[in-house]
Design an enzyme around this catalytic site. Structure first.
Site, PDB file in Angstrom:
ATOM      1  N   GLY A   1       0.800  -1.213   0.000  1.00 11.18           N
ATOM      2  CA  GLY A   1       0.000   0.000   0.000  1.00 11.18           C
ATOM      3  C   GLY A   1       0.829   1.257   0.000  1.00 11.18           C
TER       4      GLY A   1
ATOM      5  N   ASP B   1      -2.766   7.996  -5.491  1.00 13.80           N
ATOM      6  CA  ASP B   1      -1.334   7.715  -5.544  1.00 13.80           C
ATOM      7  C   ASP B   1      -0.673   8.481  -6.678  1.00 13.80           C
ATOM      8  OD1 ASP B   1      -2.445   5.879  -3.870  1.00 13.80           O
ATOM      9  OD2 ASP B   1      -1.636   4.114  -4.858  1.00 13.80           O
TER      10      ASP B   1
END
Length: 334
Positions: free
Chosen positions: A115, A163
């Protein structure tokens, strides 16, 4: 001339996983780890395989170790995907590319499948190199969309924009993925957080808890798509938490930020199954007074600590349980 570009892991500070579901988040990238790409002109186009792309092994142990390190797919598919997406973007926008080829190599020490956005860091560094090589400018919001499209459209991996936005801007960013904005613009409303005074952050991770982001998001997306009430309520609350965190950040209200980080994880735990190993990391951090939540899909956590005394306690208790702890070096490039 050798072009060398870099990208960095992302830490989701607050709001995740609502970024893929018209929510709001805050994230930054940090330089404790790095993905690096080298690109240089050659007669033929070549993508050089790296450790994650091995196909020959000395024995079964080495094969299994490699799978545990990089998963089943390696990085070649990422590089091929971003080259294809870049080429098609330029073609759609009538950007004429110089008639020249290149060789590209990549490597990364970002812990994988925890992650921390290690895959999108490789993609981002590669797209940066392609832009420099062919002298093409792509604005950050579109840049992030292109990186995401490799994973979602080309490779079929469930993912959100958070992200890629943090990695494209290389600054702490507040992101609003409101559905109306997304449908109108094709991307969210992004606010770079200038001159913010973040609290003391730590990041902790246990490599043997790694799992791909698709493991979490595939089930959640299905529940979101059928408009499960519990999921919709959670997404709404995560967006509110992000707004409240931003306000606390501006007021330097560390206690409020601490509470919101904990609420972010607790809401997730009530919505999505969380492995015992991940729960243990969060509970260990909270046992010394630190806050804790996932940095992404699981395997790593982020939180705040009050002072060095608390950090040392945190470091010791995590170390005793074979969990690594770092202080993130937050990037804020001009």
């Amino acid at each position: 001339m050798i072009i060398e570009t870099y990208s960095y892991p992302r830490a989701a500070v607050i709001g995740n996983p609502s970024d893929g579901y018209f929510g709001k988040t805050i994230a930054f990238v940090f330089s404790n780890f790095v993905a690096k790409v080298q690109l240089y002109q050659t007669p033929q186009l070549e993508i050089k395989p790296q450790r994650a792309d091995k196909t020959t092994y000395n024995n079964l142990d080495e094969l299994v170790d490699n799978i545990n390190f990089a998963g089943y797919y390696g990085g070649m598919r990422l590089i091929k995907g971003i080259v294809k997406v870049f080429y098609e973007y330029c073609k759609r926008n009538n950007i004429k590319l110089a008639s020249k080829n290149f060789t590209i190599t990549y490597n990364s020490n970002i812990p994988l499948r925890l992650g921390l956005a290690g895959s999108s860091a490789i993609l981002t560094a590669c797209l940066k190199a392609l832009c420099l090589f062919y002298e093409v400018y792509i604005e950050p919001a579109i840049f992030a969309n292109l990186v995401l499209s490799v994973e979602t459209n080309e490779l079929g991996i469930s993912a959100g924009l958070q992200d890629r936005v943090a990695q494209a801007y290389e600054k702490p960013v507040f992101m609003n993925f409101d559905k109306k904005i997304m449908e109108k613009e094709g991307y969210g409303k992004y606010e770079v957080l200038h001159n913010v005074h973040f609290p003391n952050f730590y990041i902790a991770f246990r490599k043997n808890l790694s799992e791909g982001t698709e493991t979490v998001h595939n089930n959640l997306k299905a529940r979101f798509d059928i408009k499960e009430a519990k999921v919709l309520q959670a997404m709404k609350r995560w967006a509110q938490i992000t707004e409240e965190f931003k306000a606390a950040l501006e007021k330097r209200d560390k206690q409020k930020m601490h509470e919101l980080i904990n609420e972010n994880f607790d809401l997730r735990r009530n919505l999505i199954p969380v492995s015992q190993g991940n729960i243990e990391m969060v509970e260990l951090a909270r046992s010394v007074g630190a806050s804790a939540k996932f940095t992404g899909s699981g395997g790593a956590i982020i939180g705040t600590y009050a002072d060095e005394i608390m950090y040392n306690k945190l470091h010791d208790i995590m170390n005793n349980n074979e969990i690594e702890v770092i202080k993130p070096n937050i990037i804020n490039n001009n």
